[in-house]
Scaffold this motif. Structure first.
Motif, PDB file in Angstrom:
ATOM      1  N   UNK A  76       0.825  -1.227   0.000  1.00 19.21           N
ATOM      2  CA  UNK A  76       0.000   0.000   0.000  1.00 19.21           C
ATOM      3  C   UNK A  76       0.847   1.261   0.000  1.00 19.21           C
ATOM      4  N   UNK A  83      -4.043   2.627  -2.630  1.00 21.35           N
ATOM      5  CA  UNK A  83      -5.243   1.777  -2.626  1.00 21.35           C
ATOM      6  C   UNK A  83      -5.715   1.466  -4.043  1.00 21.35           C
ATOM      7  N   UNK A 134     -13.116   2.898  -5.571  1.00 28.78           N
ATOM      8  CA  UNK A 134     -12.187   3.999  -5.252  1.00 28.78           C
ATOM      9  C   UNK A 134     -12.882   5.336  -5.522  1.00 28.78           C
ATOM     10  N   UNK A 172     -13.462  10.192   1.360  1.00 25.60           N
ATOM     11  CA  UNK A 172     -12.415   9.491   2.120  1.00 25.60           C
ATOM     12  C   UNK A 172     -11.088   9.620   1.362  1.00 25.60           C
ATOM     13  N   UNK A 173     -10.035   9.993   2.096  1.00 21.73           N
ATOM     14  CA  UNK A 173      -8.711  10.074   1.450  1.00 21.73           C
ATOM     15  C   UNK A 173      -8.045   8.712   1.611  1.00 21.73           C
ATOM     16  N   UNK A 174      -8.072   7.942   0.523  1.00 20.39           N
ATOM     17  CA  UNK A 174      -7.499   6.594   0.571  1.00 20.39           C
ATOM     18  C   UNK A 174      -5.986   6.676   0.368  1.00 20.39           C
ATOM     19  N   UNK A 175      -5.217   5.675   0.826  1.00 24.26           N
ATOM     20  CA  UNK A 175      -3.753   5.713   0.641  1.00 24.26           C
ATOM     21  C   UNK A 175      -3.399   5.944  -0.836  1.00 24.26           C
ATOM     22  N   UNK A 227     -15.662   6.043  -2.833  1.00 22.13           N
ATOM     23  CA  UNK A 227     -15.137   6.458  -1.530  1.00 22.13           C
ATOM     24  C   UNK A 227     -14.404   7.803  -1.612  1.00 22.13           C
TER      25      UNK A 227
END
Lengths: 164, 560
Positions: free
Chosen positions: A102, A107, A145, A154-157, A148
């Motif tokens: 990750x 993500x 992705x 949402x701040x995903x990796x 979200x």
């Protein structure tokens, strides 16, 4: 030797765990002025689990013979066990690899890679399937992705390869 | 006041956005519940991450939608293929599938759908009537009583969880242990972290839940290499539901409907017991009460009405205990309790009075979702047929990836994803070695509650005798003790003499806390319990303490 079965091993592991956890409670600091220390609840739980584990051990020893499920008719060698559990072990390993990656892949790319590799690992091994797997990976992870990131905020990796 | 709160709830629930969310939830539940191997609990758990960005009303309404849809989805698979989509619809297949094979699939589905709706509506009425009254009783509880109630919830869940109750209680204990990991909320002391810094924040509820239930379930489904590559179902076909004929038949068998719905509500009120038990119990009781029990299993309408009305009624019962006492009635309400906690709302006896709009919104959305389910059933039948053609490995892999994204969205911490993996492995191992997961989830949900109440009780007075001197605490400890003995009673009923004394002694013992309670009604109930116990003992004495053989009707909680 006939008394040793999976339940006995689990009970012994639980007793060892309870012992370790109980020892750990001795190192908790006492906060000045506290009426009830932070160690009370962990000790209650540890004693509760320890007592039950002892009963479980006693019960398992009394049972005396291994509890066999339908697919465990004969003891398996490690290689056979691995073959039976190939899908499960493979999925756990690929998932762990996905988590480790990750940091670099993020993500979006990591998720796509995970889905593609897992589908390829679990599914039929031919060119058409691989192409389908790639489409499923891109489509499913891309959609999730986007939902979200843009829908739920949402701040995903992000990863190092594909920073935003 | 109640009318005002109900109107407020209608206002909150009947928003276009909320109705759309509920419809999506119902549709997702219908499809997921229909897929064998995918349980309703898993569907509700996977919905949780989407609810973070919603208000509490929207989040809970969506989850209720998924649940109601899931129950009906299980019915679709059971009736059309003979394979129950969820454990809650096992008994529906006994007569649903034979009816389909007899050329009446539309009628079988119609009976199931309408029984679900009527059962749900009956339990929604009970929910509205009983929850506020039970909450009033809950206001009498002190920390001793609460701690005893949590103990009872854990023991009864474990006793219903399978053949080995020690494993069930152990699982509950591990659940309590998980909540003890991390910094103590009062003193800030790190516990069970062994110097590993990420553990100081403890394990969040969601990674534990998704790991234990969804992750481990998916991997169990994938274990068989060949089955994982095949489409989930090959024999599903499109059907038109026969609504009018179904309603007529249900009204004709109204006694079955009422009896089964009441069984569902009662089972739902018991902590830890769910639709799995209710549907088999209702089927069993209907068969026993029937004039033609020999026809059961051949496709009789009562065989569908009983399990379907009871498994939908369960949720109303489960919501009663959750809203009134903060104790989840089943695993789905345990997840909902977790969702409320995410929104900083902790149900307790004061929940209905402090959050009236939310409390009544739960009741209203439960009723509304039943009608949404009715409207979406036909559409979802088509989606169900399409989805079941997808091989299991494709669906499971995509859901595994979704689990990761959903869990990360909770706290934006990668450690949660490792927690997910850890509890996925633990859940898988527990399934393999026949440890029930339900008590563990209850332990995780109620762990903090148990700790806080025990600490409060000990801080007030360190005399442990108070636990048996307070009537409610003694009441819960007694039924906890009897629930521990219940599996043995079930095993030896009709075979050993001591089982003849179990129920009457239980009734007479329960009268002790009743006499300790204030007021006039409860001592009268206590006297009634003594009379009942003595009467049963007298009847058995008159019959010469004869053992009556009982059939193999042991009901166990299958993870659902």
């Amino acid at each position: 030797m006939h008394r040793i079965n999976a339940d006995v091993v689990i009970a012994l592991l639980l007793l060892i765990l309870c012992g370790g956890l109980y020892l750990d409670t001795h190192f908790y600091q006492t906060v000045p002025g506290a009426i009830i220390g932070a160690k009370i609840w962990p000790r209650v739980v540890t004693f509760f689990l320890g007592g039950l584990s002892a009963i479980y051990l006693f019960q398992s020893l009394q049972k005396g013979r291994p509890e066999k499920s339908a697919d465990d008719a004969a003891p398996l060698t490690f290689r056979e066990w691995l073959d039976v559990n190939r899908n499960v072990v493979g999925c756990f390993a690929l998932y762990a690899f996905f988590l480790m990656s990750l940091k670099w892949l993020g993500m979006l790319l990591g998720g796509m890679a995970f889905v593609f590799m897992t589908l390829t690992f679990l599914g039929p091994n031919n060119r058409r399937s691989h192409l389908m797997n790639a489409l499923v990976a891109i489509g499913a992870i891309g959609c999730m992705w986007a939902i979200f990131t843009f829908g739920l905020g949402v701040i995903l990796p992000q990863g190092e390869i594909l920073p935003r | 006041m109640i009318i005002e709160n109900i109107l407020g709830a209608f206002d909150a629930v009947f928003h276009l956005k909320n109705i759309i969310l509920m419809s999506v939830g119902v549709a997702a539940g219908l499809v997921t519940g229909a897929i064998p191997g995918f349980t309703i609990t898993m569907a509700v758990v996977l919905t949780l991450p989407f609810t973070f960005g919603m208000s509490a009303v929207e989040g809970i309404s969506t989850m209720i939608g998924v649940f109601v849809g899931g129950l009906s989805g299980g019915l679709m698979a059971g009736v059309l293929t003979g394979i129950p989509g969820t454990p809650s619809s096992v008994a529906t297949t006994f007569d649903g599938y034979p009816m389909t094979r007899a050329g009446k699939p539309g009628l079988a589905l119609g009976l199931g759908v309408w029984s679900s709706i009527f059962g749900g509506m009956i339990s929604a009425v009970f929910l509205m009537l009983l929850a506020p009254s039970l909450a009033q009783i809950g206001l009498e509880f002190g920390p001793w009583d609460y701690f005893a109630l949590v103990l009872f919830a854990l023991t009864i869940t474990a006793s219903l969880a399978g053949e080995n109750m020690v494993k069930g209680i152990l699982a509950g204990g591990v659940g309590l242990l998980i909540t003890a990991i991390g910094e103590d909320e009062i003193s800030g002391v790190a516990r069970f972290t062994f110097g590993f810094e990420p553990l100081e924040q403890g394990f969040d509820f969601l990674p534990v839940l998704v790991g234990l239930f969804a992750f481990s379930q998916l991997l169990s489904d994938l274990r068989d290499k060949e089955r994982a590559k095949q489409p989930m179902l090959a024999s599903a076909t499109r059907i038109a539901i026969e609504h009018v004929q179904s309603i007529k038949l249900i009204f004709h068998h109204w006694k079955t409907l009422i009896r089964s719905s009441l069984i569902g509500i009662f089972v739902g009120i018991l902590p830890g017991a769910g639709g799995t038990i209710a549907n088999i119990l209702a089927y069993d009781q209907t068969k026993k009460a029937s004039k033609h029990p020999e026809k059961f299993g051949t496709g009789v309408p009562e065989g569908i009405i009983a399990p379907e009305s009871s498994n939908n009624a369960v949720e109303g019962g489960a919501l009663i205990t959750m809203m009134a006492l903060g104790i989840p009635g089943d695993i789905v309400t345990a997840v909902m309790l977790g969702a409320l906690m995410i929104h900083n709302i902790a149900p307790s006896p004061t929940f209905i009075s402090t959050e009236p709009v939310l409390a009544y919104s739960i009741m209203v959305s439960f009723a509304l979702s039943l009608f949404i389910m009715l409207g979406l059933q036909a559409i979802c039948l088509r989606i169900f047929v399409t989805v079941t053609k997808v091989p299991m490995y494709r669906l499971a892999t995509v859901i595994l990836a979704y689990c990761a994204i959903g869990i990360f969205a909770l706290n934006n911490i990668v450690f949660d994803l490792w927690g997910l993996l850890l509890f996925g492995v633990l859940g898988y191992a527990m399934r393999r070695y026949k440890f029930p997961l339900a008590p563990m989830i209850l332990g995780v949900v109620l762990g903090d509650n148990a700790e806080i109440n025990l600490i409060r009780a000990l801080a007030t007075d360190d005399n442990l005798m108070i636990f048996i001197m307070r009537p409610w605490s003694l009441f819960f400890l007694m039924i906890a003790a009897f629930s521990v003995a219940f599996p043995w009673f079930q095993k030896y009923r009709g075979k050993r003499k001591w089982t003849l004394f179990f129920s009457p002694i239980f009734a007479m013992m329960l009268s002790i806390p009743m006499f300790m309670m204030e007021g006039q009604l409860r001592p009268i109930v206590g006297a009634g319990l003594i009379c009942l116990g003595l009467y049963v003992l007298y009847k058995r004495y008159r019959s010469g303490w004869a053992l009556v053989p009982v059939g193999d009707d042991e009901h166990q909680l299958i993870e659902g």
